[in-house]
Write a protein that holds these residues in place. Structure first.
Motif, PDB file in Angstrom:
ATOM      1  N   MET A  97     -24.262  43.065   7.082  1.00  0.00           N
ATOM      2  CA  MET A  97     -22.987  42.389   7.305  1.00  0.00           C
ATOM      3  C   MET A  97     -22.277  43.001   8.505  1.00  0.00           C
ATOM      4  SD  MET A  97     -22.818  40.035   4.952  1.00  0.00           S
ATOM      5  CE  MET A  97     -21.089  39.580   4.716  1.00  0.00           C
ATOM      6  N   ALA A 204     -18.152  45.917   0.229  1.00  0.00           N
ATOM      7  CA  ALA A 204     -17.067  45.056   0.694  1.00  0.00           C
ATOM      8  C   ALA A 204     -15.807  45.874   0.973  1.00  0.00           C
ATOM      9  CB  ALA A 204     -16.782  43.973  -0.348  1.00  0.00           C
ATOM     10  N   ARG A 232     -15.798  37.103   4.932  1.00  0.00           N
ATOM     11  CA  ARG A 232     -15.701  37.947   3.733  1.00  0.00           C
ATOM     12  C   ARG A 232     -15.567  37.096   2.464  1.00  0.00           C
ATOM     13  NH1 ARG A 232     -14.658  43.112   3.304  1.00  0.00           N
ATOM     14  NH2 ARG A 232     -13.103  42.835   1.660  1.00  0.00           N
ATOM     15  N   TRP A 235     -18.822  36.514   0.804  1.00  0.00           N
ATOM     16  CA  TRP A 235     -19.598  37.725   0.516  1.00  0.00           C
ATOM     17  C   TRP A 235     -20.646  37.512  -0.582  1.00  0.00           C
ATOM     18  CZ3 TRP A 235     -19.032  42.421   3.140  1.00  0.00           C
ATOM     19  CH2 TRP A 235     -19.753  43.497   2.615  1.00  0.00           C
ATOM     20  N   TYR A 238     -23.575  35.590   0.778  1.00  0.00           N
ATOM     21  CA  TYR A 238     -24.380  36.383   1.709  1.00  0.00           C
ATOM     22  C   TYR A 238     -25.236  37.404   0.956  1.00  0.00           C
ATOM     23  CZ  TYR A 238     -22.614  34.648   6.167  1.00  0.00           C
ATOM     24  OH  TYR A 238     -22.340  33.867   7.256  1.00  0.00           O
TER      25      TYR A 238
END
Length: 304
Positions: A97, A204, A232, A235, A238
């Motif tokens: 990320m 995160a 985000r 998230w 992903y």
């Protein structure tokens, strides 16, 4: 692998060797490798973990510098061997990320190599020309030559990551790409390419902190985009896309390695060690000269 709540190994329980040295000797390839063809749950991996690292940050920084010297020697051997016909090379694939440290790895780890023997490529959104070709077309054009070390900052995996999350292509097209990637990477291995695929696993919370640091520093504003906040929100999607990529594409020819990336010093140490282990396994050697050494020495000494 760096899973949470991992029990201490038998070797660590009864060994007489100091713990710091024992950690340094650990085979990081086996420890961080994702098996493949098994379910991957990224929530079970601690992004702040430091598996097999030296005792503390200071030791890790010193160890990284020492590894840099050995990496430089092995790189020179690899390049020298190519002048005698050895086709082998190494490709480091970095995925993760935003803020996970792909650029930092290039700076702090790849910076230890001779830049003339490295081929670095940062893949952005495909151009109109690239979109007219197969998704692997631009990847093949950027591969390292024999004797080189190639580094991909993002890669062909974007085509099963963002393409899946953002639904840039139909899902059935994404599904077909996993096997295409596996065939492609097998062909690389058959052609002498050692593929080292690293997923930089950042939490995160740590990503939010790094994004806030960029906002707090005007000199870092160029690295920030409001779209980072939008990403985000995706998230979980992903993370699932990364899990699938590692489940489907961690093979014997090109395994995936999960490197916890919340601690930058550990990230740099771990990737340095992974590269060192792979280059040592390759075992490149300086080619022998095809000339009479003593005769050449005699001629030089006889010069006026």
């Amino acid at each position: 692998m760096a899973k949470k709540d991992t029990k201490k190994s038998k070797a660590a329980k009864g060994a007489k060797t100091p713990a710091s040295k024992q950690r340094r000797r650990a085979d990081l390839r086996g420890l961080l490798r994702i098996p493949g063809e098994e379910p991957v749950d990224l929530s079970s991996y601690d992004a702040a973990d430091t598996p097999a690292s030296p005792a503390d940050k200071i030791d890790a920084l010193a160890d990284t510098i020492q590894m840099g010297e050995r990496l430089g020697e092995l790189q020179e051997r690899l390049f020298a061997a190519s002048t005698a016909g050895d086709r082998r090379r190494l490709l480091l694939v970095l995925q993760g990320m935003d803020t996970s440290g792909k650029g930092g790895t290039v700076k702090h780890v790849i910076g230890q190599f001779n830049p003339s023997g490295c081929r670095i490529m940062a893949f952005k959104s495909p151009t109109a020309k690239e979109l007219k070709h197969s998704f692997l077309w631009r990847i093949k054009k950027a591969l390292p030559l024999p004797g080189e070390i190639g580094i991909f900052d993002r890669s062909h995996y974007e085509d099963v990551l963002i393409a899946r999350v953002r639904e840039l292509v139909p899902l059935d097209a994404v599904e077909r790409r996993y096997e295409k990637i596996n065939r492609f990477e097998r062909s690389l291995a058959d052609d002498g390419v050692t593929v080292v695929k690293v997923f930089l696993h950042i939490s995160a919370e740590e990503q939010r902190n790094r994004l806030l640091e960029r906002l707090d520093n005007p000199d870092k504003h160029w690295k920030f985009s409001p779209t980072d906040i939008e990403e985000r929100r995706l998230w979980p999607a992903y993370m699932r896309a990364y899990e699938l990529a590692m489940e489907r594409c961690s093979t014997d020819a090109a395994p995936w390695y999960l490197v916890p990336a919340d601690r930058k010093w550990y990230r740099n140490w771990a990737i340095s060690k992974l590269l060192l282990e792979h280059l040592q396994a390759m075992g490149p050697q300086y080619p022998k000269g095809d000339f009479d050494v003593e005769e050449c020495r005699r001629r030089l000494l006889e010069e006026p």
